[in-house]
Design a protein around this motif. Structure first.
Motif, PDB file in Angstrom:
ATOM      1  N   VAL A 217      45.130  37.404  38.454  1.00  0.00           N
ATOM      2  CA  VAL A 217      44.383  38.518  39.029  1.00  0.00           C
ATOM      3  C   VAL A 217      42.962  38.039  39.330  1.00  0.00           C
ATOM      4  O   VAL A 217      42.235  37.609  38.438  1.00  0.00           O
ATOM      5  CB  VAL A 217      44.348  39.716  38.065  1.00  0.00           C
ATOM      6  CG1 VAL A 217      43.423  40.806  38.599  1.00  0.00           C
ATOM      7  CG2 VAL A 217      45.756  40.267  37.863  1.00  0.00           C
ATOM      8  N   ILE A 218      42.562  38.108  40.611  1.00  0.00           N
ATOM      9  CA  ILE A 218      41.218  37.672  40.985  1.00  0.00           C
ATOM     10  C   ILE A 218      40.303  38.853  41.297  1.00  0.00           C
ATOM     11  O   ILE A 218      39.105  38.677  41.501  1.00  0.00           O
ATOM     12  CB  ILE A 218      41.254  36.708  42.180  1.00  0.00           C
ATOM     13  CG1 ILE A 218      41.832  37.384  43.423  1.00  0.00           C
ATOM     14  CG2 ILE A 218      42.041  35.454  41.835  1.00  0.00           C
ATOM     15  CD1 ILE A 218      41.677  36.570  44.684  1.00  0.00           C
ATOM     16  N   SER A 219      40.893  40.055  41.345  1.00  0.00           N
ATOM     17  CA  SER A 219      40.085  41.243  41.575  1.00  0.00           C
ATOM     18  C   SER A 219      40.775  42.446  40.942  1.00  0.00           C
ATOM     19  O   SER A 219      41.989  42.618  41.092  1.00  0.00           O
ATOM     20  CB  SER A 219      39.891  41.485  43.078  1.00  0.00           C
ATOM     21  OG  SER A 219      39.132  42.653  43.312  1.00  0.00           O
ATOM     22  N   PHE A 220      39.990  43.257  40.260  1.00  0.00           N
ATOM     23  CA  PHE A 220      40.490  44.447  39.578  1.00  0.00           C
ATOM     24  C   PHE A 220      39.595  45.620  39.984  1.00  0.00           C
ATOM     25  O   PHE A 220      38.683  45.999  39.278  1.00  0.00           O
ATOM     26  CB  PHE A 220      40.470  44.207  38.061  1.00  0.00           C
ATOM     27  CG  PHE A 220      40.780  45.415  37.215  1.00  0.00           C
ATOM     28  CD1 PHE A 220      41.547  46.474  37.688  1.00  0.00           C
ATOM     29  CD2 PHE A 220      40.293  45.486  35.910  1.00  0.00           C
ATOM     30  CE1 PHE A 220      41.808  47.569  36.882  1.00  0.00           C
ATOM     31  CE2 PHE A 220      40.541  46.588  35.112  1.00  0.00           C
ATOM     32  CZ  PHE A 220      41.304  47.624  35.591  1.00  0.00           C
ATOM     33  N   PRO A 221      39.840  46.167  41.192  1.00  0.00           N
ATOM     34  CA  PRO A 221      38.972  47.257  41.666  1.00  0.00           C
ATOM     35  C   PRO A 221      39.306  48.570  40.943  1.00  0.00           C
ATOM     36  O   PRO A 221      40.469  48.812  40.620  1.00  0.00           O
ATOM     37  CB  PRO A 221      39.323  47.354  43.153  1.00  0.00           C
ATOM     38  CG  PRO A 221      40.728  46.848  43.268  1.00  0.00           C
ATOM     39  CD  PRO A 221      40.859  45.795  42.182  1.00  0.00           C
ATOM     40  N   PRO A 222      38.308  49.383  40.677  1.00  0.00           N
ATOM     41  CA  PRO A 222      36.896  49.237  41.063  1.00  0.00           C
ATOM     42  C   PRO A 222      36.030  48.624  39.963  1.00  0.00           C
ATOM     43  O   PRO A 222      34.809  48.809  39.965  1.00  0.00           O
ATOM     44  CB  PRO A 222      36.490  50.694  41.294  1.00  0.00           C
ATOM     45  CG  PRO A 222      37.265  51.433  40.236  1.00  0.00           C
ATOM     46  CD  PRO A 222      38.588  50.721  40.122  1.00  0.00           C
ATOM     47  N   ILE A 223      36.645  47.866  39.034  1.00  0.00           N
ATOM     48  CA  ILE A 223      35.918  47.424  37.837  1.00  0.00           C
ATOM     49  C   ILE A 223      35.242  46.069  37.995  1.00  0.00           C
ATOM     50  O   ILE A 223      34.041  45.932  37.783  1.00  0.00           O
ATOM     51  CB  ILE A 223      36.874  47.398  36.614  1.00  0.00           C
ATOM     52  CG1 ILE A 223      37.519  48.765  36.413  1.00  0.00           C
ATOM     53  CG2 ILE A 223      36.100  46.995  35.361  1.00  0.00           C
ATOM     54  CD1 ILE A 223      36.539  49.903  36.191  1.00  0.00           C
ATOM     55  N   THR A 224      35.986  45.031  38.379  1.00  0.00           N
ATOM     56  CA  THR A 224      35.402  43.695  38.312  1.00  0.00           C
ATOM     57  C   THR A 224      36.143  42.692  39.183  1.00  0.00           C
ATOM     58  O   THR A 224      37.303  42.902  39.552  1.00  0.00           O
ATOM     59  CB  THR A 224      35.422  43.184  36.861  1.00  0.00           C
ATOM     60  OG1 THR A 224      34.748  41.924  36.786  1.00  0.00           O
ATOM     61  CG2 THR A 224      36.843  43.027  36.352  1.00  0.00           C
TER      62      THR A 224
END
Length: 580
Positions: free
Chosen positions: A464-471
């Protein structure tokens, strides 16, 4: 095994009565190679209005049965090895977009001239020497891309007044060798021919020329009639050996208004050369003296206009068809009920190395999150270093206990653990500061409350390279040394919201890049850089940004959105010049 069983994409399109079909990549290429061509089953999908067969080196020809796909509006056959296409393409009366770029074509079929609805023709990166006569019959043409061929001249009817919608002609890297004085009759045309060996004639095109790039050709003269283009905003003749050395010096300085004024003066001077009688000569002299008197009055205004022109920020869009390695993001069906909207692009030319350039960019991103993104409730921005991406990428959802991410500045943990840590930090911060409200990432936690699945952008290795809307992930974090940025904007509100935010982000990046280029800060470390630092002068001579289009597709490869499209980055921002 029948054709449908060998081609599950076609079977699915047939059974689902689908309107779009995308066949691309090594898997498709292997099947084409083993069968000696594209299966004829595809030509039975008469409901299709979008067909793409791309990135298949084994595809060398298209069968004449393609004439049965009479509902096609877009036919994309790019990045194959087509040596010919059948003349029956002219039977596709609904076709609006035809992309035959990056193939081995030496000629185009005459049937193309029968496509009355065609508005976009892309035949770049082939081996064409001529274009077919009769293109003026395609009266709805607005974009013609013929770059990187062996074309020596344009067919005479291409300059017909019937092509009154033609706005973009890209003819770079060809063998065209003349520029007609009738160039001023070009309408709303944006003409790009940089890198050509020379430029050929263009006659009677009914538009108001806006952008003219004839750099790196073998032009010796620039017609004075060019100064009669009323809408011309940008010209580039750099790299040409002009016989007029004063004009060549002006050209190399990119002083658009000065160049046009100079050409206008040359045109007037030529009219008086064969004046005939003495009275005509005296009239010409009086006109010249009047012009000289007015010249001083105009000088200050011209200088201000020129400064404004030179100060414009430039954003150049690179089309996916011109970049065989362009990124594509696959979107899973499950995101529909979680956070369904996503747009992406790649940005090159952003200089983050000098001084506080990186910090300014991060601050600007935070400001966009707080204002335009409604504190991340309407949209979220994420940035990545392209060199650290493991493609292909997938926009997906995962249960909170299964979503593992190395959040910025933290070790790997599940989404459940990360949110628990953030909540504890928020509570502790409230106690220390004696505040009711929380700040930073903590104020976005409530957005995910009640969700059984969380959205995430996943790389080819399953990380996982992006976990919107957190980080974002620490794995793809941008640094001072980052040269290419992958931008993503996600939203649960609408696709247009994503596009508006991305537009605003790119404009802000252009502003920041121009500021960095002009202020010449010394490169230094603020904890974000890796390796030895370079001087501030590196890569700061230009503030131009290159935006590479990125396509997002569904699980079957059907196109969902490409950003930027011609309808993006078009809001009235007078300080930015977008070149397509």
């Amino acid at each position: 095994m029948d054709d449908m069983e060998k081609w599950p994409e076609i079977e699915k399109a047939a059974s689902g009565k689908r309107r779009e079909l995308v066949l691309q990549g090594p898997g498709v290429d292997r099947r084409i190679s083993s069968e000696g061509g594209l299966t004829c089953a595809v030509y039975s999908l008469t409901l299709l209005n979008y067909l793409e067969v791309s990135q298949c080196p084994s595809l060398t020809q298209i069968h004449e049965d393609i004439q049965h796909l009479t509902n096609l509006q877009s036919l994309i056959l790019c990045r194959n090895k087509l040596s010919s296409v059948p003349d029956v393409l002219g039977s596709l009366k609904s076709l609006k977009v035809l992309d035959l770029s990056v193939n081995h074509l030496r000629v185009l079929p005459e049937g193309i001239t029968q496509l009355k609805e065609l508005n976009t023709l892309n035949v770049s990166c082939n081996s064409l020497e001529v274009l077919p006569e009769g293109l003026s019959q395609c009266t709805k043409l607005s974009t013609i891309i013929i770059s990187k061929n062996h074309i020596t001249g344009f067919p005479s009817d291409l300059c017909s007044e019937r092509l009154d919608l033609l706005s973009t002609l890209v003819a770079s890297d060809n063998c065209i060798d003349q520029l007609s004085g009738d160039i001023h009759k070009l309408p709303a045309l944006k003409l790009h021919t940089h890198g050509s060996h020379a430029l050929g004639f263009l006659l009677l095109m009914p538009c108001l020329l806006q952008v003219l790039d004839l750099s790196n050709n073998k032009l010796s003269e620039i017609p004075s009639d060019l100064s009669d283009c009323p809408k011309l905003k940008e010209i580039n003749f750099k790299g040409n050996k002009l016989s007029d050395k004063r004009l060549e010096k002006m050209v190399n300085g990119c002083q658009t208004k000065s160049i046009l004024d100079y050409l206008r003066g040359k045109g007037r001077g030529r009219q008086g050369e064969d004046g005939g009688d003495t009275e005509g000569g005296r009239s010409a002299d009086r006109g010249k003296r009047q012009q000289q008197r007015k010249k001083k009055e105009k000088a200050a205004a011209d200088e201000r206009d020129e400064v404004e022109e030179l100060n414009k920020m430039v954003v150049r869009v690179l089309h996916v068809s011109d970049a065989p390695t362009a990124l594509t993001v696959k979107v899973s069906a499950e995101v529909k009920d979680v956070r369904p909207y996503l747009v992406c692009c790649v940005v090159r030319g952003m200089n983050l190395k000098p001084g506080n350039a990186l910090k300014r960019f991060l601050v600007a991103q935070t400001k966009l999150h707080d204002e335009l993104c409604g504190k991340r409730t309407t949209a979220t921005i994420a940035t990545h270093d392209v060199q650290l991406l493991k493609t292909p990428l997938t926009y997906d959802v995962k249960p909170p206990t299964q979503l593992k991410v190395v959040a910025l500045g933290r070790k790997e943990m599940t989404a459940v653990e990360l949110i628990r840590h953030l909540q504890l930090e928020a509570d502790e911060l409230r106690k220390q500061k004696k505040r009711q409200n929380v700040t930073g990432l903590h104020k976005y936690l409530q957005i995910l409350q009640g969700k059984s699945l969380y959205p995430c952008l996943v790389d080819a290795e399953g990380h996982v390279i992006s976990f919107p809307p957190i980080t974002n992930s620490e794995k793809t974090k941008i640094k001072k040394t980052t040269k290419e940025l992958f931008l993503e904007v996600t939203s649960g509100t609408s696709l247009q919201t994503c596009k508006d935010v991305m537009d605003a982000l790119i404009v802000k990046m252009a502003e920041l890049n121009k500021f960095t280029a002009e202020h010449r800060e010394e490169a230094g470390s603020d904890g974000e850089g890796d390796g030895p630092q370079e001087s501030a002068g590196v890569n700061e001579t230009s503030s131009e940004l290159i935006i590479q289009q990125v396509r997002t597709v569904d699980q079957d490869g059907n196109l969902k959105v490409v950003y930027p499209s011609k309808t993006d980055l078009c809001k009235d921002v007078s300080s930015v010049n977008v070149i397509w």
